[in-house]
Design a protein around this motif. Structure first.
Motif, short mmCIF file in Angstrom:
data_model
loop_
_atom_site.label_atom_id
_atom_site.label_comp_id
_atom_site.label_asym_id
_atom_site.label_seq_id
_atom_site.Cartn_x
_atom_site.Cartn_y
_atom_site.Cartn_z
N VAL A 69 0.88 -1.13 -0.16
CA VAL A 69 0.01 -0.06 0.05
C VAL A 69 0.98 1.23 -0.01
CG1 VAL A 69 -1.85 1.35 1.22
CG2 VAL A 69 -1.94 -1.26 1.43
N ASN A 70 0.84 2.07 -1.04
CA ASN A 70 1.70 3.10 -1.22
C ASN A 70 1.06 4.41 -1.08
OD1 ASN A 70 4.29 1.79 -1.98
ND2 ASN A 70 3.35 1.52 -4.03
N GLY A 71 1.58 5.42 -0.42
CA GLY A 71 0.97 6.82 -0.13
C GLY A 71 1.63 7.88 -0.88
N ASN A 72 0.90 9.04 -1.12
CA ASN A 72 1.52 10.17 -1.62
C ASN A 72 0.82 11.61 -0.83
OD1 ASN A 72 2.93 11.89 -3.29
ND2 ASN A 72 1.47 11.99 -4.73
N VAL A 73 1.77 12.12 -0.16
CA VAL A 73 1.18 13.08 0.74
C VAL A 73 0.97 14.19 -0.50
CG1 VAL A 73 1.25 14.79 2.39
CG2 VAL A 73 2.18 12.48 2.75
N THR A 74 -0.36 14.97 -0.41
CA THR A 74 -0.64 15.85 -1.41
C THR A 74 -1.21 17.12 -1.12
OG1 THR A 74 -3.15 15.00 -1.48
CG2 THR A 74 -1.56 14.09 -3.26
N SER A 75 -1.30 16.91 0.34
CA SER A 75 -1.66 18.27 1.12
C SER A 75 -1.27 17.95 2.59
CB SER A 75 -3.14 18.64 1.21
OG SER A 75 -3.18 19.64 1.78
N GLY A 76 -0.93 19.13 3.30
CA GLY A 76 -0.35 18.98 4.82
C GLY A 76 1.00 19.19 5.11
N ASN A 77 1.51 19.10 6.17
CA ASN A 77 2.94 19.39 6.44
C ASN A 77 3.52 18.21 7.01
OD1 ASN A 77 5.19 20.99 6.90
ND2 ASN A 77 4.44 21.45 9.28
N THR A 78 4.16 17.53 6.32
CA THR A 78 4.81 16.26 6.91
C THR A 78 6.34 16.23 6.34
OG1 THR A 78 4.41 15.11 4.88
CG2 THR A 78 2.73 14.98 6.82
N SER A 79 7.15 15.38 7.24
CA SER A 79 8.58 15.54 6.78
C SER A 79 8.82 14.54 5.46
CB SER A 79 9.40 15.09 8.00
OG SER A 79 9.13 13.74 8.36
N ASN A 80 7.88 13.65 5.39
CA ASN A 80 8.01 12.60 4.01
C ASN A 80 6.97 12.95 3.50
OD1 ASN A 80 6.57 11.47 6.55
ND2 ASN A 80 6.97 9.20 5.38
N THR A 81 6.97 12.36 2.12
CA THR A 81 5.82 12.48 1.38
C THR A 81 5.43 11.21 0.62
OG1 THR A 81 6.98 13.01 -0.56
CG2 THR A 81 6.00 14.83 0.92
N ASP A 82 6.13 10.09 0.95
CA ASP A 82 5.85 8.77 0.21
C ASP A 82 5.84 7.52 0.98
OD1 ASP A 82 8.64 8.99 0.62
OD2 ASP A 82 9.18 8.44 -1.57
N PRO A 83 4.99 7.53 2.10
CA PRO A 83 4.91 6.32 2.89
C PRO A 83 4.56 4.85 2.27
CG PRO A 83 3.03 7.51 3.14
CD PRO A 83 3.84 8.42 2.21
N SER A 84 5.12 3.78 2.92
CA SER A 84 4.67 2.59 2.12
C SER A 84 4.48 1.55 3.15
CB SER A 84 5.71 2.28 1.31
OG SER A 84 5.58 0.95 0.63
N GLY A 85 3.30 0.74 3.16
CA GLY A 85 2.99 -0.38 4.00
C GLY A 85 2.71 -1.80 3.41
N THR A 86 2.83 -2.82 4.19
CA THR A 86 2.56 -4.05 3.54
C THR A 86 1.50 -4.82 4.12
OG1 THR A 86 5.16 -4.20 2.98
CG2 THR A 86 3.81 -6.23 3.14
N VAL A 87 0.79 -5.39 3.23
CA VAL A 87 -0.38 -6.13 3.85
C VAL A 87 0.02 -7.65 3.61
CG1 VAL A 87 -2.94 -7.02 3.49
CG2 VAL A 87 -2.22 -4.35 3.39
N THR A 88 -0.23 -8.54 4.74
CA THR A 88 0.07 -10.00 4.58
C THR A 88 -1.24 -10.55 4.63
OG1 THR A 88 2.51 -9.68 5.72
CG2 THR A 88 1.42 -11.97 5.43
N ILE A 89 -1.46 -11.45 3.55
CA ILE A 89 -2.73 -12.22 3.60
C ILE A 89 -2.46 -13.59 4.18
CG2 ILE A 89 -4.70 -12.94 2.34
CD1 ILE A 89 -4.24 -10.80 0.28
#
Length: 472
Positions: A273-293
């Protein structure tokens, strides 16, 4: 004659700080009418009204009708009227208080009293304590401080401001409504946005994935979410593109991603699951997480089916199966082993069969021999050895039963004509088809037109061996 006057000064509204106390004697010479006495005055830096002191005289010699003259000196002020200001202050929110200076640019001879009130700006009442108070700048002083509590919160926010307003209620100033600004600087780290790693059973229906920031923010944090395949493919979850918003003051929201409950045995599988911060104030803009099924299907059990086949069929088609589909190929090595059926009844077979991933069964063909021998049903074994794949057992076995297609033998004793001089009559005892077992026949003779004087009464037992049709 000379007129001699003793001079002394006396304070009035002007004090000894405004002039120099003076005691002296002056003489108006005979024939003159006037002399001057010099008294030093002080040029201070204090705004004050016009002030006066007295110059007293005492005639000690001469001829005058009076002896105690007196005059007044008025000192005019040369200092500007004070301007009152409230200082601009920048303070860290962790300081506890903002110390705001209330000042006049020149000292005043009277107290300056200022009523203080606060007014919100970008900083609200959660950032500082609303304050209403009165401060006094004492006469002769130029500044006092007013303390306003500021709040040390845990929310990341930009610098924020509020206003400190003043109203001069007493004193002498050229203005009456000063105003200053307090800027509160943030001491909280810039939020780091994360997408949590989640483990979910495929039967759960959805994976609830947290999208979080480590400290609250004063503004909304908007994150665009996309999924990307890993060992889990789009048959295992629903491709998802969405946008989530972490409201100002909050730290987390969840995004729901549908997962598929299939019937295939498979190892744990993952997607990203990838993220892209499009608005707000964060120190990073491209978080990522893993889903294990995690899989909820049982590990496949491999079986080799029991088969019954007519010997005339030519081949026995033996199913090699798993009870649930697997995500990987299942490879089974096949060998045959004799039972009541021997190698004359079937062809010894060694082979390898593969059940493809996603399938549950394949057949192995074993040649069967169509003989002419009457025999009972016979069996042989088909053994398996799993050499690759994921099964709960590795050595399945099945039985092939071969049914006979030959008729049951008919036994007969042949008619024979023999010359009495032959010595013996050779009588055939026969079956019309071979048998897989010995055929034992008890033989007795019975007289006809020939009596016991014509042949020897005989009682015996004969055996037609298995696989043979006639005995003479």
């Amino acid at each position: 004659m000379d007129t001699v006057v003793e001079i002394t000064t006396a304070t009035g509204t002007a004090g000894a700080s405004d002039y120099t106390t003076t005691t002296t004697t002056v003489t108006i010479p005979a024939g003159s009418t006037s002399v001057n006495v010099s008294i030093p005055v002080t040029d201070d830096g204090i705004d004050e009204p016009n002030e006066t002191f007295t110059v007293n005289g005492n005639v000690t010699s001469g001829n005058t009708s009076n002896t105690d003259p007196s005059g007044t000196v008025t000192i005019t002020d040369n200092d500007g009227t004070p301007v009152v200001t409230i200082g601009d202050v920048t303070v860290d929110e962790g300081a506890g208080t903002a110390s705001v200076p209330v000042s006049i640019d020149v000292p005043s001879s009277v107290d300056t009293v200022v009523e203080i009130t606060t007014a919100t700006g970008t900083a609200g009442t959660s950032d500082y304590t609303t304050t209403t108070t009165t401060v006094t700048i004492p006469a002769g002083s130029t500044s006092v401080n007013v303390s306003i509590p500021v709040t040390d919160d845990t929310t990341d926010e930009p610098n924020e401001t509020f206003t400190v307003n003043g109203n001069v209620t007493s004193g002498n100033t050229s203005n009456t409504d000063p105003s200053g600004t307090v800027t509160i600087t943030d001491n909280d780290g810039t939020p780091v946005v994360t997408i949590g790693d989640v483990t979910v059973d495929e039967g759960a229906g959805t994976a609830s994935v947290p999208v979080s920031i480590d400290v609250p923010s004063s503004v909304d944090t908007v994150v665009e979410i996309t999924t990307a395949t890993g060992t889990a493919g789009t048959s295992d979850y629903t491709t998802t593109t969405t946008t989530v918003t972490i409201p100002a003051g909050s730290t987390s929201v969840n995004v729901s991603i549908p997962v598929t409950d299939d019937t295939t045995d498979e190892p744990n599988e993952t997607f990203t699951v990838n993220g892209n911060v499009t608005s707000g104030n964060t120190s990073n803009t491209d978080p990522s997480g893993t889903v294990t099924i995690t899989d909820n299907d049982g590990t496949p059990v491999v079986t080799i089916g029991d088969v019954t086949v007519d010997e005339g069929a030519g081949t026995a088609s033996v199913p090699v199966s798993i009870d649930v589909p697997s995500s990987v190929d299942t490879v089974v090595e096949i060998t045959t082993a004799t039972g009541t059926a021997g190698t004359s009844d079937y062809t010894t077979t060694t082979t390898t069969v593969t059940i493809p991933a996603g399938n549950t069964s394949v057949n192995v063909n074993i040649p069967i021999t169509d003989d002419t021998t009457d025999e009972p049903n016979e069996t042989f074994t088909v053994n398996g050895n799993v050499t690759s794949g994921n099964t709960s057992n590795t050595d399945p076995s099945g039985t092939v039963t071969i049914t006979d297609n030959d008729g049951t033998p008919v036994v007969s004793i042949g008619d024979v004509t023999v010359d009495e001089g032959a010595g013996t009559a050779s009588v055939p005892v026969s079956i019309d088809v071979p048998s897989s077992v010995d055929t034992v026949v008890e033989i007795t003779t019975a007289t006809g037109t020939a009596g016991t004087s014509d042949y020897t009464t005989t009682t015996t037992t004969v055996t037609i061996p298995a696989g043979t049709q006639v005995l003479m």
